[in-house]
Design a protein around this motif. Sequence first.
Motif, PDB file in Angstrom:
ATOM      1  N   ARG A   1    -106.299 -16.375 -80.338  1.00  0.00           N
ATOM      2  CA  ARG A   1    -105.040 -17.071 -80.584  1.00  0.00           C
ATOM      3  C   ARG A   1    -103.918 -16.043 -80.607  1.00  0.00           C
ATOM      4  O   ARG A   1    -104.030 -15.002 -81.258  1.00  0.00           O
ATOM      5  CB  ARG A   1    -105.092 -17.813 -81.920  1.00  0.00           C
ATOM      6  CG  ARG A   1    -103.760 -18.412 -82.344  1.00  0.00           C
ATOM      7  CD  ARG A   1    -103.844 -19.114 -83.680  1.00  0.00           C
ATOM      8  NE  ARG A   1    -104.494 -20.411 -83.562  1.00  0.00           N
ATOM      9  CZ  ARG A   1    -104.587 -21.284 -84.569  1.00  0.00           C
ATOM     10  NH1 ARG A   1    -104.089 -20.980 -85.755  1.00  0.00           N
ATOM     11  NH2 ARG A   1    -105.179 -22.447 -84.392  1.00  0.00           N
ATOM     12  N   LEU A   2    -102.861 -16.343 -79.888  1.00  0.00           N
ATOM     13  CA  LEU A   2    -101.684 -15.476 -79.866  1.00  0.00           C
ATOM     14  C   LEU A   2    -100.538 -16.185 -80.578  1.00  0.00           C
ATOM     15  O   LEU A   2    -100.081 -17.244 -80.141  1.00  0.00           O
ATOM     16  CB  LEU A   2    -101.284 -15.152 -78.428  1.00  0.00           C
ATOM     17  CG  LEU A   2     -99.977 -14.350 -78.248  1.00  0.00           C
ATOM     18  CD1 LEU A   2    -100.091 -12.983 -78.913  1.00  0.00           C
ATOM     19  CD2 LEU A   2     -99.629 -14.212 -76.769  1.00  0.00           C
ATOM     20  N   TYR A   3    -100.097 -15.605 -81.678  1.00  0.00           N
ATOM     21  CA  TYR A   3     -98.923 -16.103 -82.385  1.00  0.00           C
ATOM     22  C   TYR A   3     -97.697 -15.553 -81.654  1.00  0.00           C
ATOM     23  O   TYR A   3     -97.513 -14.331 -81.568  1.00  0.00           O
ATOM     24  CB  TYR A   3     -98.935 -15.656 -83.845  1.00  0.00           C
ATOM     25  CG  TYR A   3    -100.059 -16.283 -84.640  1.00  0.00           C
ATOM     26  CD1 TYR A   3     -99.845 -17.444 -85.383  1.00  0.00           C
ATOM     27  CD2 TYR A   3    -101.335 -15.723 -84.648  1.00  0.00           C
ATOM     28  CE1 TYR A   3    -100.874 -18.030 -86.118  1.00  0.00           C
ATOM     29  CE2 TYR A   3    -102.371 -16.304 -85.369  1.00  0.00           C
ATOM     30  CZ  TYR A   3    -102.130 -17.456 -86.106  1.00  0.00           C
ATOM     31  OH  TYR A   3    -103.156 -18.032 -86.815  1.00  0.00           O
TER      32      TYR A   3
ATOM     33  N   PHE B   1     -97.279 -21.315 -81.490  1.00  0.00           N
ATOM     34  CA  PHE B   1     -95.853 -21.018 -81.432  1.00  0.00           C
ATOM     35  C   PHE B   1     -95.243 -20.963 -82.830  1.00  0.00           C
ATOM     36  O   PHE B   1     -95.312 -21.938 -83.587  1.00  0.00           O
ATOM     37  CB  PHE B   1     -95.137 -22.040 -80.561  1.00  0.00           C
ATOM     38  CG  PHE B   1     -95.637 -22.033 -79.151  1.00  0.00           C
ATOM     39  CD1 PHE B   1     -95.309 -20.984 -78.303  1.00  0.00           C
ATOM     40  CD2 PHE B   1     -96.462 -23.040 -78.675  1.00  0.00           C
ATOM     41  CE1 PHE B   1     -95.782 -20.955 -77.000  1.00  0.00           C
ATOM     42  CE2 PHE B   1     -96.946 -23.018 -77.379  1.00  0.00           C
ATOM     43  CZ  PHE B   1     -96.600 -21.971 -76.541  1.00  0.00           C
ATOM     44  N   VAL B   2     -94.669 -19.814 -83.129  1.00  0.00           N
ATOM     45  CA  VAL B   2     -93.948 -19.603 -84.378  1.00  0.00           C
ATOM     46  C   VAL B   2     -92.464 -19.724 -84.051  1.00  0.00           C
ATOM     47  O   VAL B   2     -91.917 -18.889 -83.318  1.00  0.00           O
ATOM     48  CB  VAL B   2     -94.258 -18.212 -84.971  1.00  0.00           C
ATOM     49  CG1 VAL B   2     -93.523 -18.007 -86.293  1.00  0.00           C
ATOM     50  CG2 VAL B   2     -95.769 -18.036 -85.153  1.00  0.00           C
TER      51      VAL B   2
ATOM     52  N   ALA C   1     -86.988 -19.849 -88.484  1.00  0.00           N
ATOM     53  CA  ALA C   1     -87.491 -18.933 -89.525  1.00  0.00           C
ATOM     54  C   ALA C   1     -88.903 -19.274 -89.991  1.00  0.00           C
ATOM     55  O   ALA C   1     -89.264 -18.999 -91.136  1.00  0.00           O
ATOM     56  CB  ALA C   1     -86.528 -18.894 -90.709  1.00  0.00           C
ATOM     57  N   GLU C   2     -89.731 -19.833 -89.103  1.00  0.00           N
ATOM     58  CA  GLU C   2     -91.108 -20.114 -89.489  1.00  0.00           C
ATOM     59  C   GLU C   2     -91.891 -18.827 -89.773  1.00  0.00           C
ATOM     60  O   GLU C   2     -92.884 -18.859 -90.497  1.00  0.00           O
ATOM     61  CB  GLU C   2     -91.798 -20.915 -88.385  1.00  0.00           C
ATOM     62  CG  GLU C   2     -91.319 -22.357 -88.287  1.00  0.00           C
ATOM     63  CD  GLU C   2     -92.028 -23.159 -87.222  1.00  0.00           C
ATOM     64  OE1 GLU C   2     -91.718 -24.348 -87.087  1.00  0.00           O
ATOM     65  OE2 GLU C   2     -92.904 -22.579 -86.526  1.00  0.00           O
ATOM     66  N   GLN C   3     -91.428 -17.713 -89.216  1.00  0.00           N
ATOM     67  CA  GLN C   3     -92.109 -16.439 -89.457  1.00  0.00           C
ATOM     68  C   GLN C   3     -91.978 -15.977 -90.905  1.00  0.00           C
ATOM     69  O   GLN C   3     -92.725 -15.104 -91.357  1.00  0.00           O
ATOM     70  CB  GLN C   3     -91.571 -15.358 -88.504  1.00  0.00           C
ATOM     71  CG  GLN C   3     -90.202 -14.826 -88.840  1.00  0.00           C
ATOM     72  CD  GLN C   3     -89.069 -15.680 -88.296  1.00  0.00           C
ATOM     73  OE1 GLN C   3     -89.263 -16.855 -87.980  1.00  0.00           O
ATOM     74  NE2 GLN C   3     -87.892 -15.093 -88.168  1.00  0.00           N
ATOM     75  N   LEU C   4     -91.030 -16.554 -91.627  1.00  0.00           N
ATOM     76  CA  LEU C   4     -90.817 -16.177 -93.030  1.00  0.00           C
ATOM     77  C   LEU C   4     -91.612 -17.043 -94.001  1.00  0.00           C
ATOM     78  O   LEU C   4     -91.563 -16.819 -95.211  1.00  0.00           O
ATOM     79  CB  LEU C   4     -89.321 -16.279 -93.375  1.00  0.00           C
ATOM     80  CG  LEU C   4     -88.368 -15.481 -92.487  1.00  0.00           C
ATOM     81  CD1 LEU C   4     -86.930 -15.664 -92.948  1.00  0.00           C
ATOM     82  CD2 LEU C   4     -88.736 -14.000 -92.455  1.00  0.00           C
TER      83      LEU C   4
END
Length: 213
Positions: A9-11, A37-38, A43-46
């Motif tokens: 899986r690639l984020y 998909f982020v 700001a889903e990465q936070l």
Amino acid sequence: MSTSRLAIRLYTYRGYSAPWRVSIMLKLKQLQFQPFFVNLPKAEQLSNMYSQINPLQIVPTLEINGQLLHESMAIAEYLEEEFPRNKLLPKSPLEKAIVRSMCETVNSGIHPYHASRFYKYVHNYVSDINRQEISEPFLERGFTALNTLVEKHGGDYAFGNQVTIADAFLYPAFRGDDVSYLVNLDKYPALKKVVENLDQLPEFAYEHPDSQG
């Protein structure tokens, strides 16, 4: 490692340079992967969930059979060592070092100066920022250095006539959405020639955020 039992899986987020590099390398290695998909603009990465996956709260993260890998250069080295088919590094230590230096020129001399985190940080001190005015001197220096390396060592591709990880780093840096608005890419003919050759390879297909899955 057998590829038949791999769960990869690639984020990622389409259009962003660093995960795009990893996507290219996975395709060149003929490894099937699931993109996750982020949404960086949202700001889903936070989020707490993603912070557990990547403590630096950035993409890419590569997950292979439950193991998490961060940073595109480290991921590139892992893929090259673990999956030796379709080699992306030349044979000699000297040539490998030259290819790695091209990658690091992108990493340290180009990528940071048009990343959203860079502008957000600058915005803390300058309320009305001109992205081109801030980024252009740094990007010109990085692209000039990379162009010089490719002039000396390149052929059809960044290093000779073999596709390497240097191409996976160069292509998104050159083809990314905002770069052409920040710096005149016509000033770097050696890079432009290589990128036009890479345009013909399906593994390098442009990933636009409008097609976000």
